[in-house]
Design a protein around this motif. Sequence first.
Motif, short mmCIF file in Angstrom:
data_model
loop_
_atom_site.label_atom_id
_atom_site.label_comp_id
_atom_site.label_asym_id
_atom_site.label_seq_id
_atom_site.Cartn_x
_atom_site.Cartn_y
_atom_site.Cartn_z
N GLY A 132 19.07 -8.33 66.40
CA GLY A 132 17.85 -7.68 66.88
C GLY A 132 18.07 -6.20 67.09
N ALA A 133 17.06 -5.53 67.67
CA ALA A 133 17.12 -4.09 67.85
C ALA A 133 17.70 -3.69 69.20
CB ALA A 133 15.71 -3.51 67.71
N LEU A 134 17.98 -4.68 70.08
CA LEU A 134 18.48 -4.35 71.40
C LEU A 134 19.92 -3.85 71.31
CD1 LEU A 134 17.10 -7.36 73.46
CD2 LEU A 134 16.16 -5.05 73.23
N PRO A 135 20.30 -2.91 72.16
CA PRO A 135 21.68 -2.42 72.14
C PRO A 135 22.63 -3.47 72.68
CG PRO A 135 20.49 -1.48 73.98
CD PRO A 135 19.48 -2.21 73.16
N SER A 136 23.89 -3.38 72.30
CA SER A 136 24.91 -4.31 72.79
C SER A 136 26.21 -3.55 72.97
CB SER A 136 25.11 -5.45 71.80
OG SER A 136 26.24 -6.22 72.15
N LEU A 137 26.91 -3.82 74.08
CA LEU A 137 28.19 -3.19 74.31
C LEU A 137 29.30 -3.87 73.52
CD1 LEU A 137 28.01 -2.62 78.17
CD2 LEU A 137 27.58 -0.95 76.36
N ALA A 138 29.09 -5.15 73.19
CA ALA A 138 30.17 -5.93 72.59
C ALA A 138 30.14 -5.93 71.07
CB ALA A 138 30.11 -7.37 73.11
N TRP A 139 28.97 -5.80 70.48
CA TRP A 139 28.85 -5.99 69.04
C TRP A 139 28.04 -4.86 68.42
CZ3 TRP A 139 32.11 -9.74 68.83
CH2 TRP A 139 32.12 -10.73 69.82
N SER A 140 28.19 -4.70 67.13
CA SER A 140 27.35 -3.78 66.39
C SER A 140 26.68 -4.53 65.27
CB SER A 140 28.20 -2.65 65.79
OG SER A 140 28.97 -3.14 64.71
N GLN A 141 25.69 -3.93 64.65
CA GLN A 141 24.98 -4.57 63.57
C GLN A 141 25.89 -4.81 62.36
OE1 GLN A 141 21.54 -2.09 62.98
NE2 GLN A 141 20.28 -3.42 64.25
N ASN A 142 27.02 -4.13 62.33
CA ASN A 142 27.96 -4.31 61.23
C ASN A 142 28.97 -5.42 61.50
OD1 ASN A 142 26.85 -2.23 59.66
ND2 ASN A 142 28.00 -0.69 60.83
N ALA A 143 28.89 -6.04 62.69
CA ALA A 143 29.83 -7.11 63.02
C ALA A 143 29.64 -8.28 62.07
CB ALA A 143 29.63 -7.55 64.46
N ALA A 144 30.72 -8.98 61.81
CA ALA A 144 30.65 -10.15 60.94
C ALA A 144 29.75 -11.21 61.56
CB ALA A 144 32.05 -10.72 60.72
N THR A 145 29.15 -12.00 60.69
CA THR A 145 28.29 -13.08 61.15
C THR A 145 29.09 -14.05 62.03
OG1 THR A 145 26.91 -12.97 59.19
CG2 THR A 145 26.88 -15.04 60.40
N LEU A 146 28.51 -14.40 63.15
CA LEU A 146 29.10 -15.40 64.03
C LEU A 146 28.65 -16.77 63.55
CD1 LEU A 146 30.67 -15.90 66.77
CD2 LEU A 146 28.39 -16.13 67.78
N GLU A 147 29.60 -17.61 63.16
CA GLU A 147 29.25 -18.93 62.67
C GLU A 147 29.57 -20.00 63.70
OE1 GLU A 147 29.46 -21.86 58.83
OE2 GLU A 147 30.08 -19.78 58.68
N ILE A 148 28.56 -20.81 64.02
CA ILE A 148 28.69 -21.89 64.99
C ILE A 148 28.59 -23.21 64.24
CG2 ILE A 148 27.75 -22.94 67.08
CD1 ILE A 148 26.39 -20.23 67.68
N GLY A 149 29.61 -24.02 64.34
CA GLY A 149 29.60 -25.35 63.74
C GLY A 149 29.19 -26.38 64.76
N VAL A 150 28.23 -27.22 64.40
CA VAL A 150 27.72 -28.24 65.32
C VAL A 150 27.97 -29.62 64.74
CG1 VAL A 150 25.71 -29.08 66.59
CG2 VAL A 150 25.95 -26.63 66.12
N LEU A 151 28.58 -30.47 65.52
CA LEU A 151 28.88 -31.84 65.10
C LEU A 151 27.60 -32.55 64.67
CD1 LEU A 151 31.21 -34.05 65.14
CD2 LEU A 151 30.19 -34.77 67.31
N PRO A 152 27.60 -33.23 63.51
CA PRO A 152 26.38 -33.90 63.04
C PRO A 152 26.20 -35.28 63.68
CG PRO A 152 28.11 -34.15 61.40
CD PRO A 152 28.68 -33.26 62.48
N ASN A 153 26.00 -35.29 64.99
CA ASN A 153 25.79 -36.57 65.68
C ASN A 153 24.38 -37.09 65.49
OD1 ASN A 153 24.84 -34.44 67.53
ND2 ASN A 153 24.47 -36.15 68.95
N ILE A 154 23.48 -36.20 65.13
CA ILE A 154 22.12 -36.58 64.74
C ILE A 154 21.83 -35.90 63.40
CG2 ILE A 154 21.32 -36.97 67.10
CD1 ILE A 154 19.97 -34.24 67.01
N SER A 155 20.68 -36.15 62.84
CA SER A 155 20.40 -35.65 61.51
C SER A 155 20.36 -34.12 61.47
CB SER A 155 19.05 -36.20 61.01
OG SER A 155 17.99 -35.61 61.73
#
Length: 284
Positions: A17-40
């Motif tokens: 988004g357009a909000l500022p962040s102290l920890a990340w920049s728009q050039n940061a690598a994509t954060l990938e979250i893996g979720v267990l397929p316990n449901i469809s």
Amino acid sequence: MSEIRRRSLVTAMLAGGALPSLAWSQNAATLEIGVLPNISARLLLAQYQPLREYLAREMNRAVQVSTAPNWTAFHQRTLALDYDLVVTAANLARLAQLERGYVPLLSYAPNIKGMVVCASAKPIKTVAELRGQTLALSNPQSLVTMRGMQWLAENGLQRDKDFKTVNAPTDDNVGNVVVRGDALAAMLSGGEYRAIPDAIKAQLQVLTTFAEVASFVVMASPKLSAAEARAIKAHLQGFAAGSEEGKAFFASSGFAGMREPAAGLMESMDPYVEATRKVMAAPG
């Protein structure tokens, strides 16, 4: 592994988004979250959309959520460090910690209920009626199933001796297996029961809730620095602490919050480690 294959089942990306962040920049690598397929995959995608949106906005970073065709494939991808964060079952979380150095950040609340359901048209009164019958399993590799097999043994019922099991193709249609009469009953978690379509659920009844097991754990990949993991954890706590997106997520998923992992939680999974390795290595 190709990018298309790795994310073939369910993938969603939100630009920062357009909000500022102290920890990340728009050039940061994509954060990938893996979720267990316990449901469809369809239901997971809908449930985790608020989390994707919140993290993308608050971190000013692209966020992607992925799952896998089955538990074994998901766990293999976890061990291959395909994900930055994983949301996984407590027994799989312990394996990821022991074998690849994943770090527990938070656990979901409440604990997960283990249930047995049957068809309203063919109700059973006691678990003893499973003798000589078929029991459907929504997720045969789950902690609920492992604890459930122990519970059945304590009640004098040994798998493959006193009853047989059949695995449902996906947990949100395990109810169909019972309603069709392909199994006398089904063993599943409270969340998996919640995911059954209402029209099918109306034809089922709960025989018993036999146990509560540890809930899902959010784990940070060893690829992340300690500072990154702490920052992401803080964002997750903000998400869970009353954000509108958090409220939407908890309403749809049936979870109630995220909390610090209880002392000894990971070690409490040690009795299941070898059984988990075995079912993860089993073909099919």
